[in-house]
Write an enzyme that holds these catalytic residues in place. Sequence first.
Site, PDB file in Angstrom:
ATOM      1  N   GLU A 119       0.833  -1.220   0.000  1.00 54.06           N
ATOM      2  CA  GLU A 119       0.000   0.000   0.000  1.00 54.06           C
ATOM      3  C   GLU A 119       0.863   1.264   0.000  1.00 54.06           C
ATOM      4  O   GLU A 119       0.695   2.170   0.821  1.00 54.06           O
ATOM      5  CB  GLU A 119      -0.973   0.004   1.187  1.00 54.06           C
ATOM      6  CG  GLU A 119      -2.118  -0.974   1.021  1.00 54.06           C
ATOM      7  CD  GLU A 119      -3.279  -0.709   1.969  1.00 54.06           C
ATOM      8  OE1 GLU A 119      -3.438   0.434   2.450  1.00 54.06           O
ATOM      9  OE2 GLU A 119      -4.033  -1.662   2.238  1.00 54.06           O
ATOM     10  N   ASP A 124       1.421  -8.675   2.714  1.00 55.21           N
ATOM     11  CA  ASP A 124       0.118  -8.704   3.361  1.00 55.21           C
ATOM     12  C   ASP A 124      -0.692  -9.720   2.575  1.00 55.21           C
ATOM     13  O   ASP A 124      -1.160  -9.437   1.474  1.00 55.21           O
ATOM     14  CB  ASP A 124      -0.527  -7.313   3.315  1.00 55.21           C
ATOM     15  CG  ASP A 124      -1.943  -7.307   3.892  1.00 55.21           C
ATOM     16  OD1 ASP A 124      -2.442  -8.392   4.249  1.00 55.21           O
ATOM     17  OD2 ASP A 124      -2.544  -6.225   3.965  1.00 55.21           O
ATOM     18  N   ASN A 170      -3.471 -11.116   3.567  1.00 55.06           N
ATOM     19  CA  ASN A 170      -4.892 -11.056   3.914  1.00 55.06           C
ATOM     20  C   ASN A 170      -5.444 -12.432   4.273  1.00 55.06           C
ATOM     21  O   ASN A 170      -6.580 -12.781   3.926  1.00 55.06           O
ATOM     22  CB  ASN A 170      -5.698 -10.422   2.773  1.00 55.06           C
ATOM     23  CG  ASN A 170      -5.743  -8.905   2.886  1.00 55.06           C
ATOM     24  OD1 ASN A 170      -6.056  -8.358   3.941  1.00 55.06           O
ATOM     25  ND2 ASN A 170      -5.416  -8.217   1.800  1.00 55.06           N
TER      26      ASN A 170
END
Length: 591
Positions: free
Chosen positions: A331, A478, A480
């Site tokens: 991100e 990440d 998730n």
Amino acid sequence: MWQRLRSALRRLRGSSAASPAGGDRPPAGAMERAVVRCVPSEPKLSLRFVLPDGSAKHMQRDQAEPLGRALARIATNAAKGPAKAAKKSKKARAEGGPAGEAAVLPAVRLFSRDGAAVGAEVPNAAAWQDGSVLHIGAARYRVERNPPALTELRLPRSLLAGFPVCPKVSAEFAAPQHCEFRWYRERRPGPGGEAAGSDAGPDWVEAAAAERVFTPSNALVGLRLKLRCTPGDGAQRYGPPCEVESSGPVEAGPGACTFDPRHLYTGKLCGDRAVRAVSYNILADTYAQTEFSRTVLYPYCAPYALELDYRQNLLKKELAGYNADLICLQEVDKSVFVDSLAPALDAFGLEGLFKIKEKQHEGLATFYRRAKFSLLSQHDIAFSDALLSDPLHKELCDRLVKYPMVQEKVLQRSSVLQVSVLQSTTDPSRKICVANTHLYWHPKGGNIRLIQIAVALSHIRHVARDLYPSIPIIFCGDFNSTPSSGTYSFISSGGIAEDHEDWVSNGEDERCNMALSHPFQLLSACGEPAYTNYVGGFHGCLDYIFIDRNALEVEQVIPLPSHEEVTTHQALPSVSHPSDHIALVCDLKWK
């Protein structure tokens, strides 16, 4: 290219925030400067100098042109001033005033550093060498070929006491590590203020030693900063300095941050046989600055603590304090990478690579320590493109055709994979494959994540087995996916059964049953923390640093912040933590 650089220089010199620190003219008695810019990839060179009458000249000449033509043009330009004066004199004489002399072309010649005249037939590119001397009549000009020059000098908009200030420095024929830096702070005004008389002028006092990064103390709260930068090329050549002033004063910092205790474990760099790795979802500004984020996701977070400039202060201090060799970020806004993180981490010895998501403003960034690694190659992919076009994934793609709803969702995702092959600077035989990703976010998207990770591991296998046989891998990101998920199980065990419950994670309509496997033996270096993501409505472990257990082992895991520290301001992000995720940090060593 030159036009862009000239525009950048004009902006730099014309800005109220950044300007040359002194004039271009040398002191009395010194030789004038003739600045030549000559780049092999461009057809023309440029020549800048100031004539004795004070007029500045900027000429563009073909690099292949014979020197004699360029000198003739200089003579013509030099005669224009006297010609105008003669014209005025003629007019004055017609009106009964004193007469002037007619203008004549001055003698213009170029001499090499050893004093020999340069032949008129020599091409411009070869003639205008650094240190040669240009004669225009009685005037003498020392030629400076491709001298160091700043094209951009910028300070962050937000300055916090106790947090490093990292300027953005862009230069031509120079490198930031070879530039000279001097920091100044405003003189404190009012009764009892300081006496004038600083070398920096009447309003500024030198504040720090010549360091690229400056951390203002609490004593500077309320005062603005100024930076003076002199570009250098590492060969004892320096260009004209420029200065930039901060747009606002230093503000008070937030006090203790969640990462401060962690820095006690990372105060020193790792040794040659160890690698400190970081994986961190830093929360993209494009997501933090929405109304939904402010009112639904993070209503507990003070609005100013969601502002990009504020969070960047915390983030740069946190990352710099880990003294990492590898940093994998998710991100990352493109503008944040270019204008903030890359310049800041470069100052701490880290080189950055960026991969943007398709049709997005954010992506992945991988940083590596230049003193420890060099980049051999990059092998970044977008999952959707690779699945459709790369023969590596043809079998998986053919199997996915049977499940059109799942296939459509997979192909709609913008997720990417960043893969970098690095080589040790001290032992060239030691190479490593560093992968970085951010998988699909939806809680019911377990089936989509399984397809994405299958593509990722197949691509990594090609790089770390086919292109660079048997090099170890570090796979950060990440994901998730919690430790109970199919994705985590697949990565850790090497396989996933076709009847795993994640294949129907979004209901029977999106059922997708297939057995998958990969050849790696991967271990979660930081184990399975209680959480790496802590927001008001959810907390869980989503982030991992997977390592090749056959080649690497864990030397230490830097403890995560305590639950008390994480929840001091209810949840993350907060005034003391810049993201809704927590960085994973560990020291690895080669087996």
